[in-house]
Design a protein around this motif. Structure first.
Motif, short mmCIF file in Angstrom:
data_model
loop_
_atom_site.label_atom_id
_atom_site.label_comp_id
_atom_site.label_asym_id
_atom_site.label_seq_id
_atom_site.Cartn_x
_atom_site.Cartn_y
_atom_site.Cartn_z
N ILE A 110 -9.44 -6.23 -19.72
CA ILE A 110 -8.92 -5.20 -19.24
C ILE A 110 -9.70 -4.76 -17.90
O ILE A 110 -9.01 -4.28 -16.71
N ASP A 111 -11.03 -4.96 -17.86
CA ASP A 111 -11.68 -4.45 -16.58
C ASP A 111 -11.26 -5.65 -15.48
O ASP A 111 -10.85 -5.06 -14.15
N GLU A 112 -11.04 -7.02 -15.57
CA GLU A 112 -10.48 -7.87 -14.64
C GLU A 112 -9.13 -7.40 -14.30
O GLU A 112 -8.64 -7.25 -12.89
N GLN A 113 -8.33 -6.79 -15.05
CA GLN A 113 -6.84 -6.48 -14.34
C GLN A 113 -6.83 -5.31 -13.74
O GLN A 113 -6.20 -4.96 -12.92
N LEU A 114 -7.96 -4.31 -14.11
CA LEU A 114 -8.16 -3.01 -13.36
C LEU A 114 -8.43 -3.47 -11.98
O LEU A 114 -8.09 -2.67 -11.08
N ILE A 115 -9.50 -4.38 -11.84
CA ILE A 115 -9.93 -4.85 -10.43
C ILE A 115 -8.88 -5.37 -9.67
O ILE A 115 -8.80 -5.07 -8.44
N LYS A 116 -8.23 -6.09 -10.39
CA LYS A 116 -6.86 -6.71 -9.56
C LYS A 116 -5.99 -5.61 -9.12
O LYS A 116 -5.43 -5.66 -8.21
N MET A 117 -5.70 -4.64 -9.92
CA MET A 117 -4.76 -3.73 -9.59
C MET A 117 -5.50 -2.66 -8.53
O MET A 117 -4.48 -2.30 -7.49
N VAL A 118 -6.49 -2.35 -8.48
CA VAL A 118 -7.15 -1.71 -7.21
C VAL A 118 -7.39 -2.66 -6.22
O VAL A 118 -6.79 -1.96 -4.85
N ALA A 119 -7.57 -3.74 -6.18
CA ALA A 119 -7.80 -4.61 -4.80
C ALA A 119 -6.23 -4.88 -4.30
O ALA A 119 -5.98 -4.64 -3.12
N LYS A 120 -5.31 -5.11 -5.26
CA LYS A 120 -4.09 -5.40 -4.42
C LYS A 120 -3.01 -4.60 -4.09
O LYS A 120 -2.37 -4.64 -3.23
N GLY A 121 -3.43 -3.27 -4.87
CA GLY A 121 -2.69 -2.20 -4.70
C GLY A 121 -3.24 -1.46 -3.57
O GLY A 121 -2.76 -0.39 -3.24
N HIS A 122 -4.48 -1.66 -3.30
CA HIS A 122 -5.23 -0.94 -2.13
C HIS A 122 -5.57 0.55 -2.82
O HIS A 122 -5.34 1.38 -1.90
N HIS A 123 -5.75 0.52 -3.96
CA HIS A 123 -5.93 2.08 -4.69
C HIS A 123 -7.48 2.33 -4.26
O HIS A 123 -8.33 1.37 -4.30
N PRO A 124 -7.83 3.54 -4.23
CA PRO A 124 -9.30 4.13 -3.98
C PRO A 124 -10.03 3.85 -5.40
O PRO A 124 -9.41 3.79 -6.47
N PHE A 125 -11.39 3.66 -5.28
CA PHE A 125 -12.30 3.70 -6.32
C PHE A 125 -12.27 4.97 -7.10
O PHE A 125 -12.51 4.87 -8.39
N SER A 126 -11.93 5.88 -6.54
CA SER A 126 -11.77 7.28 -7.13
C SER A 126 -10.87 7.47 -8.14
O SER A 126 -10.64 8.45 -8.84
N LEU A 127 -9.77 6.22 -8.23
CA LEU A 127 -8.74 6.44 -9.35
C LEU A 127 -9.38 6.41 -10.53
O LEU A 127 -8.76 7.25 -11.47
N VAL A 128 -10.39 6.07 -10.98
CA VAL A 128 -10.99 5.88 -12.24
C VAL A 128 -11.48 7.33 -12.71
O VAL A 128 -11.99 7.52 -13.87
N GLU A 129 -11.66 8.17 -11.79
CA GLU A 129 -12.29 9.55 -11.89
C GLU A 129 -11.16 10.55 -11.93
O GLU A 129 -11.36 11.77 -12.34
N GLU A 130 -9.88 10.20 -11.93
CA GLU A 130 -8.67 11.09 -11.89
C GLU A 130 -8.38 11.54 -13.39
O GLU A 130 -8.29 10.42 -14.23
N GLN A 131 -8.32 12.66 -13.57
CA GLN A 131 -8.18 13.00 -15.27
C GLN A 131 -6.71 12.82 -15.66
O GLN A 131 -6.58 12.04 -16.81
N GLU A 132 -5.81 12.56 -15.11
CA GLU A 132 -4.49 12.05 -15.53
C GLU A 132 -4.37 10.41 -15.77
O GLU A 132 -3.70 10.19 -16.65
N PHE A 133 -5.05 9.98 -15.01
CA PHE A 133 -5.31 8.50 -15.12
C PHE A 133 -6.15 8.24 -16.15
O PHE A 133 -5.89 7.19 -17.10
N LYS A 134 -7.01 8.95 -16.24
CA LYS A 134 -7.87 8.80 -17.92
C LYS A 134 -7.19 9.17 -19.00
O LYS A 134 -7.25 8.27 -20.03
N THR A 135 -6.49 10.14 -19.11
CA THR A 135 -5.41 10.47 -20.22
C THR A 135 -4.45 9.12 -20.31
O THR A 135 -4.09 8.87 -21.60
N PHE A 136 -3.98 8.90 -19.13
CA PHE A 136 -3.10 7.68 -19.39
C PHE A 136 -3.44 6.43 -19.94
O PHE A 136 -2.87 5.78 -20.99
N VAL A 137 -4.80 6.02 -19.72
CA VAL A 137 -5.49 4.94 -20.14
C VAL A 137 -5.78 5.15 -21.55
O VAL A 137 -5.81 4.29 -22.38
#
Length: 333
Positions: A110-137
């Protein structure tokens, strides 16, 4: 013995958490026994214990020679139907399973897939700190713990980069002959970049392409500097003696840099390119090129004609191709 006690305490703790989550309270004064095991075995043991607790009626007599069957005596037990749980109530099995932490291998995937999503989608690292994303996961996988922003950027990403870089280097080193393509350009922010790509035949006899680098180049674009840059990047990838051709634009500095690198030429390919160049630059070649330019310019000027061209491509069920102006490349051998 100690491990069994620890597991039992863990199970009891999960039961307490399940009860709290469903607003239930365990009354120890009314609890006679607690059973662990398969459903059928638990029911039989529970019936036997209930029979021992039932009061014996004076009129009830059983022959001594007749065996007492639990199924017969269970008929005298008044049946009490347990209330059905509401749809929002979670079963104990689901609750315990959801609270169970993931195994290390599953969490790593799951960590590897998260890294791929952040790198290929050009998402900021702060995504993992967003409360809605935490609730979703948490809703998708309650047992998974999201890495922190620092862990994501300083640990997980460098590890994946090194692993993928090692794979790419192994593929390039396996190639017997390598052709390079390179180009430089200026960004909108007035920053200079150079990209280098290697092309080769892979182990499965298929054409492979690997980008060796796309870096910001702040040095002067002289022939000597560019030649040194190309040599450094091929030396880093360990194939400086396998280069058979280099393709670039016809700028004077990159042309001189490729000649200064002194890579081994391929005379057969060079003669073939010269033959094609003579055909394209002859009289018929120049006329064909001029006609093609006129066609492209016509569709560039007329939006209605371009829309009609796309409509015809859809009717013929062919890929939607874009018209391009002449973009000359010079092959240095």
């Amino acid at each position: 013995m100690s491990s069994a006690v620890s597991k039992l305490n863990l199970d009891l703790d999960q039961i307490v958490q399940w009860c709290k989550a469903n607003n239930l309270v365990l009354n120890s004064s009314k609890s006679k026994l607690m059973l662990f095991g398969p459903d059928k075995l638990s029911v039989r043991i529970c019936l036997k214990q209930m029979l021992l607790l039932l009061p014996v009626r004076p009129t009830q007599r059983l022959p001594a020679s007749q065996p007492v069957l639990v199924e017969d005596l269970a008929q005298n037990i008044p049946t009490v139907q347990a209330p059905r749980p509401t749809p929002a109530q979670q079963s104990m099995n689901e609750f315990v399973h959801s609270m169970r932490p993931l195994g290390p291998r599953r969490a790593e995937k799951i960590d590897e897939q998260l890294i791929k999503m952040v790198a290929k989608g050009h998402h900021p690292f702060s995504l993992v700190e967003e409360q809605e994303f935490k609730t979703f996961v948490s809703m998708l996988c309650p047992g998974y713990s999201l890495p922190t922003r620092k862990t994501l950027s300083e640990s997980l990403l460098p590890k994946m980069y090194k692993r993928e870089m090692d794979k790419a280097k192994a593929k390039v080193e396996a190639g017997q002959a390598i052709c390079l393509t390179t180009d430089g350009w200026m960004s909108d922010n007035n920053e200079s970049f150079i990209a280098v790509t290697a092309h080769y035949i892979g182990a499965d006899t298929k054409l492979e392409s690997t980008m060796l680098g796309c870096v910001e180049y702040a040095e002067r674009h002289t022939a000597a500097n560019l030649a040194q840059f190309l040599k450094d990047i091929t030396r880093e990838w360990n194939f400086e003696n396998k280069i058979t051709a280099v393709a670039s634009d016809n700028a004077a500095n990159i042309t001189a840099a490729i000649k200064a690198a002194d890579w081994a030429p391929n005379t057969v390919l060079r003669s073939h390119i010269k033959f094609l160049r003579s055909k394209c630059t002859g009289r018929n070649g120049r006329e064909t090129t001029a006609r093609v330019k006129q066609i492209v310019e016509y569709f560039k000027r007329s939006s209605q004609a371009l829309a009609k061209l796309k409509e015809i491509q859809k009717q013929l069920d062919v890929p939607l191709l874009k018209l391009k102006q002449d973009d000359s490349l010079e092959l240095h051998l």
